[in-house]
Design an enzyme around this catalytic site. Structure first.
Site, PDB file in Angstrom:
ATOM      1  N   LYS A   1      52.170  34.865  50.463  1.00  0.00           N
ATOM      2  CA  LYS A   1      51.394  35.861  49.707  1.00  0.00           C
ATOM      3  C   LYS A   1      51.873  37.252  50.118  1.00  0.00           C
ATOM      4  O   LYS A   1      51.837  37.600  51.309  1.00  0.00           O
ATOM      5  CB  LYS A   1      49.916  35.662  50.034  1.00  0.00           C
ATOM      6  CG  LYS A   1      48.966  36.203  49.013  1.00  0.00           C
ATOM      7  CD  LYS A   1      47.560  35.775  49.394  1.00  0.00           C
ATOM      8  CE  LYS A   1      46.540  36.198  48.384  1.00  0.00           C
ATOM      9  NZ  LYS A   1      45.180  36.022  48.908  1.00  0.00           N
TER      10      LYS A   1
HETATM   11  C1  E4P Z   1      42.828  36.266  46.417  1.00  0.00           C
HETATM   12  O1  E4P Z   1      43.825  35.620  46.632  1.00  0.00           O
HETATM   13  C2  E4P Z   1      42.207  37.148  47.425  1.00  0.00           C
HETATM   14  O2  E4P Z   1      42.218  36.506  48.680  1.00  0.00           O
HETATM   15  C3  E4P Z   1      40.783  37.519  47.124  1.00  0.00           C
HETATM   16  O3  E4P Z   1      40.351  37.127  45.879  1.00  0.00           O
HETATM   17  C4  E4P Z   1      40.527  38.918  47.540  1.00  0.00           C
HETATM   18  O4  E4P Z   1      39.508  39.524  46.864  1.00  0.00           O
HETATM   19  P1  E4P Z   1      38.121  39.984  47.474  1.00  0.00           P
HETATM   20  O5  E4P Z   1      38.299  40.250  48.943  1.00  0.00           O
HETATM   21  O6  E4P Z   1      37.776  41.230  46.727  1.00  0.00           O
HETATM   22  O7  E4P Z   1      37.193  38.863  47.209  1.00  0.00           O
END
Ligand code: E4P
Length: 215
Positions: free
Chosen positions: A83
């Site tokens: 990622k």
């Molecule tokens: C997605 O891969 C992310 O980990 C995640 O959805 C982050 O978003 P949030 O911290 O706003 O929930």
């Protein structure tokens, strides 16, 4: 639409695995910090539980650092997806990792043009953060629809992961928009199968069953 769990909590992952609907997992540094455990231990355990794609996020800010981290993460298991945050150095790293056959998930995405660049670099997945856009007065799902159109126009194979999902309506809208994947918290996932009318209906049937003679 595939369903991913957005967490680094292995007890949640284990529980959802038992439901038979889990297609993959996305983690991020925030999720890992909440476990209070070393990242390497958490990653190893998740890899032992899940067959589908598991996104593990890089921390480096230069392409060189991201590529090095990405190679290390990818070596953990064949289903690891690296990622990478959407920034110039991240895109360069995605291009290199893609050329080595390493899968990537380009994250913290907030515009369709960012998504176009990620696809051009060979990203396997793109993660538009719909809930964070909604929170600042933009319709997050519009971004998903725009990315879908752009990828369709040019035949990009990059799969769309609807991320920063806050409630079941986000999941419904993601499915209606034709997103490939929706990643969500354990709480949102639980809400997908719960319905008060289902609970009432089951209770009614069980009560009526008690009245059936000759059991
Ligand atoms: C997605 O891969 C992310 O980990 C995640 O959805 C982050 O978003 P949030 O911290 O706003 O929930």
């Amino acid at each position: 639409m595939k369903i991913f769990l957005d967490t680094a909590d292995v007890s949640q992952i284990r529980e959802v695995c038992s439901w038979g609907i889990l297609d993959g997992v996305t983690t991020n540094p925030t999720h890992v910090s909440k476990t209070g455990r070393p990242a390497a231990d958490v990653y190893r355990e998740i890899c032992s539980l899940v067959d589908g794609p598991i996104s593990l996020e890089t921390i480096g800010l230069s392409a060189g650092e991201i590529v090095a981290e990405g190679r290390t993460l990818a070596a953990l298991s064949k289903n690891v997806v690296v990622k990478v945050p959407l920034m110039k150095e991240g895109l360069k790293a995605v291009k290199t990792l893609a050329s080595e056959g390493i899968k990537t998930n380009v994250t913290v995405t907030f515009s369709p043009l960012q998504a176009l660049l990620a696809a051009k670099c060979g990203a396997t997945y793109i993660s538009p953060f719909v809930g964070r856009l909604d929170a600042v007065g933009h319709v997050g799902m519009d971004l998903v629809r725009q990315i879908k159109t752009i990828y369709g126009n040019y035949g990009f194979k990059t799969a769309i992961i609807v991320a920063a999902v806050r409630h079941p309506l986000h999941v419904l809208d993601a499915a209606l928009a034709g997103a490939d994947i929706s990643t969500m918290s354990f709480d949102v996932l639980q809400q997908l199968y719960q319905h008060p009318l289902t609970d009432i209906g089951i209770e009614m049937f069980l009560n009526d069953w008690k009245k059936v003679p000759g059991k």
